[in-house]
Design a protein around this motif. Structure first.
Motif, PDB file in Angstrom:
ATOM      1  N   TYR A  25     -10.151   0.048  -6.031  1.00  0.00           N
ATOM      2  CA  TYR A  25     -11.127  -0.462  -6.994  1.00  0.00           C
ATOM      3  C   TYR A  25     -11.357  -1.933  -6.655  1.00  0.00           C
ATOM      4  O   TYR A  25     -11.870  -2.232  -5.597  1.00  0.00           O
ATOM      5  N   LEU A  26     -10.919  -2.859  -7.521  1.00  0.00           N
ATOM      6  CA  LEU A  26     -11.168  -4.268  -7.199  1.00  0.00           C
ATOM      7  C   LEU A  26     -10.140  -4.815  -6.216  1.00  0.00           C
ATOM      8  O   LEU A  26     -10.416  -5.740  -5.466  1.00  0.00           O
ATOM      9  N   LYS A  27      -8.943  -4.239  -6.271  1.00  0.00           N
ATOM     10  CA  LYS A  27      -7.877  -4.749  -5.393  1.00  0.00           C
ATOM     11  C   LYS A  27      -7.576  -3.755  -4.278  1.00  0.00           C
ATOM     12  O   LYS A  27      -7.693  -2.550  -4.472  1.00  0.00           O
ATOM     13  N   ASP A  28      -7.132  -4.292  -3.138  1.00  0.00           N
ATOM     14  CA  ASP A  28      -6.705  -3.423  -2.047  1.00  0.00           C
ATOM     15  C   ASP A  28      -5.503  -2.597  -2.479  1.00  0.00           C
ATOM     16  O   ASP A  28      -4.712  -3.043  -3.309  1.00  0.00           O
ATOM     17  N   VAL A  29      -5.382  -1.422  -1.920  1.00  0.00           N
ATOM     18  CA  VAL A  29      -4.204  -0.582  -2.193  1.00  0.00           C
ATOM     19  C   VAL A  29      -3.600  -0.195  -0.845  1.00  0.00           C
ATOM     20  O   VAL A  29      -4.293  -0.199   0.166  1.00  0.00           O
ATOM     21  N   PRO A  30      -2.302   0.143  -0.827  1.00  0.00           N
ATOM     22  CA  PRO A  30      -1.686   0.550   0.438  1.00  0.00           C
ATOM     23  C   PRO A  30      -2.363   1.807   0.994  1.00  0.00           C
ATOM     24  O   PRO A  30      -2.947   2.590   0.244  1.00  0.00           O
ATOM     25  N   THR A  31      -2.274   2.004   2.302  1.00  0.00           N
ATOM     26  CA  THR A  31      -2.913   3.160   2.942  1.00  0.00           C
ATOM     27  C   THR A  31      -2.123   4.443   2.675  1.00  0.00           C
ATOM     28  O   THR A  31      -0.941   4.396   2.321  1.00  0.00           O
ATOM     29  N   ALA A  32      -2.781   5.579   2.908  1.00  0.00           N
ATOM     30  CA  ALA A  32      -2.098   6.874   2.791  1.00  0.00           C
ATOM     31  C   ALA A  32      -0.889   6.887   3.726  1.00  0.00           C
ATOM     32  O   ALA A  32       0.176   7.415   3.387  1.00  0.00           O
ATOM     33  N   GLN A  33      -1.067   6.278   4.895  1.00  0.00           N
ATOM     34  CA  GLN A  33       0.024   6.214   5.873  1.00  0.00           C
ATOM     35  C   GLN A  33       1.254   5.522   5.277  1.00  0.00           C
ATOM     36  O   GLN A  33       2.393   5.970   5.459  1.00  0.00           O
ATOM     37  N   ALA A  34       1.030   4.424   4.539  1.00  0.00           N
ATOM     38  CA  ALA A  34       2.148   3.690   3.928  1.00  0.00           C
ATOM     39  C   ALA A  34       2.859   4.563   2.901  1.00  0.00           C
ATOM     40  O   ALA A  34       4.095   4.573   2.816  1.00  0.00           O
ATOM     41  N   TYR A  35       2.078   5.346   2.144  1.00  0.00           N
ATOM     42  CA  TYR A  35       2.689   6.259   1.175  1.00  0.00           C
ATOM     43  C   TYR A  35       3.508   7.322   1.905  1.00  0.00           C
ATOM     44  O   TYR A  35       4.632   7.638   1.516  1.00  0.00           O
ATOM     45  N   GLY A  36       2.923   7.844   2.985  1.00  0.00           N
ATOM     46  CA  GLY A  36       3.602   8.886   3.755  1.00  0.00           C
ATOM     47  C   GLY A  36       4.948   8.413   4.257  1.00  0.00           C
ATOM     48  O   GLY A  36       5.960   9.116   4.146  1.00  0.00           O
ATOM     49  N   MET A  37       4.985   7.181   4.777  1.00  0.00           N
ATOM     50  CA  MET A  37       6.241   6.666   5.322  1.00  0.00           C
ATOM     51  C   MET A  37       7.290   6.470   4.240  1.00  0.00           C
ATOM     52  O   MET A  37       8.449   6.836   4.401  1.00  0.00           O
ATOM     53  N   GLU A  38       6.880   5.889   3.110  1.00  0.00           N
ATOM     54  CA  GLU A  38       7.829   5.678   2.003  1.00  0.00           C
ATOM     55  C   GLU A  38       8.355   7.022   1.491  1.00  0.00           C
ATOM     56  O   GLU A  38       9.542   7.165   1.210  1.00  0.00           O
ATOM     57  N   ILE A  39       7.459   7.975   1.359  1.00  0.00           N
ATOM     58  CA  ILE A  39       7.858   9.274   0.805  1.00  0.00           C
ATOM     59  C   ILE A  39       8.790   9.996   1.773  1.00  0.00           C
ATOM     60  O   ILE A  39       9.810  10.557   1.363  1.00  0.00           O
ATOM     61  N   PHE A  40       8.472   9.932   3.059  1.00  0.00           N
ATOM     62  CA  PHE A  40       9.350  10.596   4.020  1.00  0.00           C
ATOM     63  C   PHE A  40      10.738   9.943   4.008  1.00  0.00           C
ATOM     64  O   PHE A  40      11.766  10.636   4.021  1.00  0.00           O
TER      65      PHE A  40
END
Ligand SMILES: *Cc1c(COP(=O)(O)O)cnc(C)c1O
Length: 379
Positions: free
Chosen positions: A221-236
């Protein structure tokens, strides 16, 4: 994201009230992005985020599965080309006769969060697979979801054990870390709880197979958010920490992250005014032809702040209260934190509200004050 295709589409259409345009190319990109970020997880698109048939069709053709919350959504996913084995009935609150209808349609995967719901499923969908939703704290989410759904991990063990006793397959655990979850580490706490449930079930001789890691993946939205890749790495990383080398089957249920940035709403300024010449209360009020009741419900409590493009971008801005067109004083989008818009803004200006592909069309009322539901086009 206002893609060239969206901009071109709007050019060919005259204003006819507020409308949403969704670009399927962005949804395809998002789907492939999730697949790449979490290659081991199956993707169940959360249909409620935007159930437009064209969207469901594209996702079905890409191989997506679907998370549904009602028989109507199950039918939409089937119509879009999904087979019943690719559809879950993920609502923890279901009428027994709806479970029976889902069962008749071939659905075999159901969410529960209490003993009472297990009993309904045992009666209406014998031998189905069930997963139990656990509570999460929702910290870091801009639109928290938990509280209403889920139970403590300790109760989840009782619930799944009961399912097993009643002849259902105790299949796994689910959670949702809260929508628009801007902290990729939020999955860690929930996965720790899920692993605890797995261990305690194993002690009873029941081996769970699946963790449903829910949605929550944000859109910008107004602010940047982490990429899907960043979520994938944290979740893994979290899966490895809590499950070691016995990582279970996993699924994710993105809604907002799949369709949010694919939509743009065109709206029109209806009125710009001030209520007082008193310096303490002379803030500018900007009224649009869209508000909380015809698409922007997620501005409730000013939770979601959409980017807005105006014809005067680049010129001087000033604060304003942004409100909708209906005769309900709740129909104000941003007031506690006023929105900065160009001072040149005037009646008739067309604005574009970005990031509106998720949770807009379906949150619109039917005809409050005679205003039509949000019109929508998928291109
Ligand atoms: C709403 C919902 C989702 C989608 O959440 P997002 O935050 O939009 O990704 C996923 N799973 C369940 C069970 C939901 O209710």
């Amino acid at each position: 994201m206002a893609t060239q295709r969206i901009i071109d589409f709007f050019k060919t259409r005259h204003s006819e009230g507020p409308c949403l345009v969704v670009d399927l190319d962005i949804i395809r990109e998002n789907y492939l992005g999730f697949e790449k970020a979490l290659p081991q997880s199956r993707i169940f698109y959360a249909v409620k985020a935007n159930p437009a048939l064209e969207i469901l069709r594209v996702l079905a053709s890409l191989g997506s599965c679907f998370d549904t919350a009602s028989v109507a959504e199950i039918k939409m996913a089937l119509e879009a080309g999904a087979t019943p084995d690719r559809i879950s009935y993920g609502n923890t609150i279901k009428k027994e006769r709806d479970i029976a209808r889902a069962h008749a349609l071939g659905i075999t995967l159901y969410a529960v969060d209490c003993l009472e719901e297990v009993e309904k499923i045992a009666c209406a969908a014998p031998s189905a697979r069930v997963f139990c939703r656990v509570l999460t704290d929702g910290i870091g989410a801009e639109w928290p979801l938990s509280r209403k759904f889920g139970c403590m991990p300790k109760i989840a063990v009782d619930v799944l054990h009961h399912a097993n006793r009643l002849g259902l397959e105790a299949y796994g655990v689910s959670f949702h870390v809260g929508s628009q979850q801007t902290d990729p580490t939020a999955w860690d706490r929930a996965l720790a709880d899920a692993a605890t449930v797995f261990k305690n079930m194993a002690k009873k001789g029941i081996n769970l197979k699946m963790v449903n890691m829910g949605g929550g993946f944000p859109t910008r939205y107004l602010k940047d958010v982490p990429t899907a890749q960043a979520y994938g790495m944290e979740i893994f990383g979290a899966l490895s920490r809590h499950f070691g080398n016995r990582i279970p089957e996993t699924i994710i249920e993105p809604g907002r992250g799949m369709v949010g940035n694919a939509g743009v709403i065109r709206t029109e300024v209806v009125l710009v005014s001030r209520k007082s010449d008193n310096n303490n209360d002379n803030i500018r009020w900007v009224y649009l032809d869209i508000g909380k009741f015809n698409g922007l419900a997620e501005t409730m409590d000013e939770a979601i702040r959409y980017p807005i493009v105006t014809p005067h971008d680049g010129s001087a801005v000033g604060p304003c209260v942004l409100a909708g067109p209906t005769c309900d004083s709740a129909d104000v989008m941003y007031e506690k934190t006023p929105y900065q818009l160009p001072v040149l803004l005037s009646v008739g200006d067309e604005l574009f509200i970005l990031g509106t592909g998720a949770y807009t069309t379906t949150y619109a009322s039917v005809a409050f004050n005679g205003f039509e539901p949000l019109r929508s086009y998928v291109i």
